[in-house]
Motif scaffolding. Sequence first.
Motif, PDB file in Angstrom:
ATOM      1  N   ILE A  58      42.406  50.137  26.996  1.00  0.00           N
ATOM      2  CA  ILE A  58      42.945  49.860  28.667  1.00  0.00           C
ATOM      3  C   ILE A  58      42.232  48.322  29.138  1.00  0.00           C
ATOM      4  CG2 ILE A  58      43.163  49.151  31.079  1.00  0.00           C
ATOM      5  CD1 ILE A  58      45.128  50.972  30.284  1.00  0.00           C
ATOM      6  N   PHE A  59      40.884  48.559  28.604  1.00  0.00           N
ATOM      7  CA  PHE A  59      40.344  47.362  28.246  1.00  0.00           C
ATOM      8  C   PHE A  59      40.551  46.452  26.610  1.00  0.00           C
ATOM      9  CE2 PHE A  59      36.659  48.755  30.870  1.00  0.00           C
ATOM     10  CZ  PHE A  59      37.035  48.215  32.053  1.00  0.00           C
ATOM     11  N   LEU A  60      40.654  47.370  25.994  1.00  0.00           N
ATOM     12  CA  LEU A  60      41.568  46.470  24.820  1.00  0.00           C
ATOM     13  C   LEU A  60      43.031  46.127  25.189  1.00  0.00           C
ATOM     14  CD1 LEU A  60      41.884  45.821  22.199  1.00  0.00           C
ATOM     15  CD2 LEU A  60      42.846  48.232  21.576  1.00  0.00           C
ATOM     16  N   CYS A  61      44.023  46.937  26.055  1.00  0.00           N
ATOM     17  CA  CYS A  61      45.438  46.026  25.809  1.00  0.00           C
ATOM     18  C   CYS A  61      44.505  44.947  27.062  1.00  0.00           C
ATOM     19  CB  CYS A  61      45.601  47.048  27.047  1.00  0.00           C
ATOM     20  SG  CYS A  61      46.658  48.735  25.945  1.00  0.00           S
ATOM     21  N   MET A  62      44.223  44.435  28.101  1.00  0.00           N
ATOM     22  CA  MET A  62      43.946  43.476  29.682  1.00  0.00           C
ATOM     23  C   MET A  62      43.330  42.490  28.285  1.00  0.00           C
ATOM     24  SD  MET A  62      41.798  45.678  32.024  1.00  0.00           S
ATOM     25  CE  MET A  62      41.950  45.064  33.070  1.00  0.00           C
ATOM     26  N   ALA A  63      42.016  43.529  26.572  1.00  0.00           N
ATOM     27  CA  ALA A  63      42.218  41.620  25.891  1.00  0.00           C
ATOM     28  C   ALA A  63      42.829  41.596  25.813  1.00  0.00           C
ATOM     29  CB  ALA A  63      40.487  42.582  24.811  1.00  0.00           C
ATOM     30  N   ILE A  64      43.922  41.991  24.682  1.00  0.00           N
ATOM     31  CA  ILE A  64      45.073  41.543  24.298  1.00  0.00           C
ATOM     32  C   ILE A  64      46.012  40.703  25.199  1.00  0.00           C
ATOM     33  CG2 ILE A  64      47.032  42.024  23.362  1.00  0.00           C
ATOM     34  CD1 ILE A  64      45.801  44.324  22.445  1.00  0.00           C
ATOM     35  N   ASP A  65      45.791  40.925  26.362  1.00  0.00           N
ATOM     36  CA  ASP A  65      46.449  40.648  27.519  1.00  0.00           C
ATOM     37  C   ASP A  65      45.565  38.921  28.212  1.00  0.00           C
ATOM     38  OD1 ASP A  65      48.200  39.791  29.895  1.00  0.00           O
ATOM     39  OD2 ASP A  65      46.335  40.072  30.940  1.00  0.00           O
ATOM     40  N   PHE A 105      32.843  50.529  41.350  1.00  0.00           N
ATOM     41  CA  PHE A 105      32.474  48.940  40.963  1.00  0.00           C
ATOM     42  C   PHE A 105      33.484  48.105  40.582  1.00  0.00           C
ATOM     43  CE2 PHE A 105      28.323  50.903  41.911  1.00  0.00           C
ATOM     44  CZ  PHE A 105      27.716  50.159  42.994  1.00  0.00           C
ATOM     45  N   ASN A 106      34.287  48.657  39.286  1.00  0.00           N
ATOM     46  CA  ASN A 106      35.066  48.027  38.731  1.00  0.00           C
ATOM     47  C   ASN A 106      36.164  46.204  39.828  1.00  0.00           C
ATOM     48  OD1 ASN A 106      34.306  48.511  36.739  1.00  0.00           O
ATOM     49  ND2 ASN A 106      35.888  50.147  36.217  1.00  0.00           N
ATOM     50  N   PRO A 107      36.242  47.338  40.690  1.00  0.00           N
ATOM     51  CA  PRO A 107      37.465  46.874  41.763  1.00  0.00           C
ATOM     52  C   PRO A 107      37.087  45.928  42.791  1.00  0.00           C
ATOM     53  CG  PRO A 107      37.532  49.218  42.280  1.00  0.00           C
ATOM     54  CD  PRO A 107      36.424  48.964  41.253  1.00  0.00           C
ATOM     55  N   MET A 108      35.300  45.654  43.047  1.00  0.00           N
ATOM     56  CA  MET A 108      34.327  44.802  43.555  1.00  0.00           C
ATOM     57  C   MET A 108      34.520  42.960  42.578  1.00  0.00           C
ATOM     58  SD  MET A 108      31.496  47.432  44.812  1.00  0.00           S
ATOM     59  CE  MET A 108      30.588  45.862  46.127  1.00  0.00           C
ATOM     60  N   VAL A 109      34.101  43.971  41.726  1.00  0.00           N
ATOM     61  CA  VAL A 109      34.593  42.729  40.931  1.00  0.00           C
ATOM     62  C   VAL A 109      35.714  42.063  39.942  1.00  0.00           C
ATOM     63  CG1 VAL A 109      33.361  42.607  37.638  1.00  0.00           C
ATOM     64  CG2 VAL A 109      32.628  44.125  38.392  1.00  0.00           C
ATOM     65  N   TYR A 110      36.654  42.624  40.384  1.00  0.00           N
ATOM     66  CA  TYR A 110      37.973  41.606  40.656  1.00  0.00           C
ATOM     67  C   TYR A 110      38.340  41.308  41.599  1.00  0.00           C
ATOM     68  CZ  TYR A 110      40.233  42.289  35.954  1.00  0.00           C
ATOM     69  OH  TYR A 110      40.372  42.097  34.751  1.00  0.00           O
ATOM     70  N   SER A 141      36.446  35.792  33.074  1.00  0.00           N
ATOM     71  CA  SER A 141      35.210  36.452  33.471  1.00  0.00           C
ATOM     72  C   SER A 141      35.123  37.922  33.888  1.00  0.00           C
ATOM     73  CB  SER A 141      35.108  35.146  34.150  1.00  0.00           C
ATOM     74  OG  SER A 141      35.565  34.870  36.105  1.00  0.00           O
ATOM     75  N   SER A 142      35.966  38.039  34.999  1.00  0.00           N
ATOM     76  CA  SER A 142      36.148  38.931  35.653  1.00  0.00           C
ATOM     77  C   SER A 142      36.111  40.206  34.679  1.00  0.00           C
ATOM     78  CB  SER A 142      36.908  39.376  36.816  1.00  0.00           C
ATOM     79  OG  SER A 142      38.440  39.033  36.661  1.00  0.00           O
ATOM     80  N   HIS A 143      36.978  39.829  33.399  1.00  0.00           N
ATOM     81  CA  HIS A 143      37.401  40.876  32.890  1.00  0.00           C
ATOM     82  C   HIS A 143      36.524  41.448  31.779  1.00  0.00           C
ATOM     83  CE1 HIS A 143      39.198  42.362  28.695  1.00  0.00           C
ATOM     84  NE2 HIS A 143      39.520  43.552  30.151  1.00  0.00           N
ATOM     85  N   LEU A 144      35.593  39.492  31.192  1.00  0.00           N
ATOM     86  CA  LEU A 144      34.829  39.801  29.966  1.00  0.00           C
ATOM     87  C   LEU A 144      33.541  41.024  30.830  1.00  0.00           C
ATOM     88  CD1 LEU A 144      33.613  39.368  27.582  1.00  0.00           C
ATOM     89  CD2 LEU A 144      33.071  37.298  28.690  1.00  0.00           C
ATOM     90  N   ILE A 145      33.340  40.420  32.291  1.00  0.00           N
ATOM     91  CA  ILE A 145      32.026  41.332  32.698  1.00  0.00           C
ATOM     92  C   ILE A 145      32.960  42.663  32.961  1.00  0.00           C
ATOM     93  CG2 ILE A 145      30.438  41.904  34.912  1.00  0.00           C
ATOM     94  CD1 ILE A 145      31.364  39.105  36.300  1.00  0.00           C
ATOM     95  N   LEU A 146      33.771  44.081  33.147  1.00  0.00           N
ATOM     96  CA  LEU A 146      33.894  44.938  32.903  1.00  0.00           C
ATOM     97  C   LEU A 146      33.508  45.445  31.704  1.00  0.00           C
ATOM     98  CD1 LEU A 146      36.491  44.854  35.530  1.00  0.00           C
ATOM     99  CD2 LEU A 146      34.763  45.069  36.253  1.00  0.00           C
ATOM    100  N   ILE A 147      34.149  44.791  30.806  1.00  0.00           N
ATOM    101  CA  ILE A 147      34.192  45.181  29.359  1.00  0.00           C
ATOM    102  C   ILE A 147      32.308  45.014  29.555  1.00  0.00           C
ATOM    103  CG2 ILE A 147      34.470  44.340  26.748  1.00  0.00           C
ATOM    104  CD1 ILE A 147      36.767  43.310  27.711  1.00  0.00           C
TER     105      ILE A 147
END
Length: 321
Positions: A120-127, A292-297, A248-254
């Motif tokens: 899913i992180f890969l899919c979000m990076a493509i997005d 913590f993923n939801p909190m970052v977003y 930024s938020s996605h990159l932090i999670l990755i």
Amino acid sequence: MDITLSITNSSRFQVPEFILLGLPGIHEWQHWLSLPLALLYILALCANILILITIQHEPSLHQPMYWFLGILAIVDIGLATTIIPKILAILWFDAKAISLPECFAQIYAIHSFMGMESGIFLCMAIDRYVAVSYPLRYPSILTEAFVIKVTLSMVLRNGLLTLPVPVLAAQRHYCSRNEIDHCLCSNLGVTSLACDDITINRFYQLALVWVMVGGDMGLVFASYALIIRSVLRLNSAKATSKALSTCSSHLILILFFYTAVIVVSVTQLAGRKVPLIPALFNVLHSIMPPAFNPMVYALRTQELRVGFQRVLGLGDNVSRK
């Protein structure tokens, strides 16, 4: 003759269950960890359910980026629920016994959810790459059908590639030891108790990590290299800032997820002298990201933060920026 017969009978014997001893080296006081683990589990459940409700409730969040976030929330709930309730049962009720099928099922679930999270992180990076590099074509590329197809492909990939892990573990013969110095069923921890050769188990585990998680990580960082290249070509400072803020938020999670994967892998290799460290990191890696993923977003995404306020009834008068 008697010795030979005894060895033969022992080799045919199969242990009926495994015993999860808990975190190695701290069995006497490990129950004190139950409270923070329980709080993190409740936080993970509540925060991820809130994300799902908010995305479903808010029409403005019906976008590919938030759909992927919703899928990630489901995966996080599944990962945490696979591990934490059994750990709490061990710490609170001394329920250390686990049947062989249950143990192999937990191995499969852990590997599947971990692989799904990476996918899913890969899919979000493509997005994010398409959104930054091809903003005008984004609505026609990242359609609802596209999201469904890539999600199903990730489910199929993880379901099939991780299936041999518990199957190979179940084919081993467990004839003597059945105590696992851990609070969950890890593949290598379980197969190390086998009386026969586990070379193929170790090989497949290593190949799976390199091909699936390593491949995803390489593609994710390649996507962000292309995103940075596209951002540097923008002429407007405002456009550059907006493009970076959306990622930024996605990159932090990755970075958090893959750093944790690397740390867990390194501690597993170097943890023979101090087995508590890899075991503890393994548990934390299963509950910290879901919590913590939801909190970052929420902290980094204005639209989602406003959606939370509306769902919780705190922002009836809040207007979107």
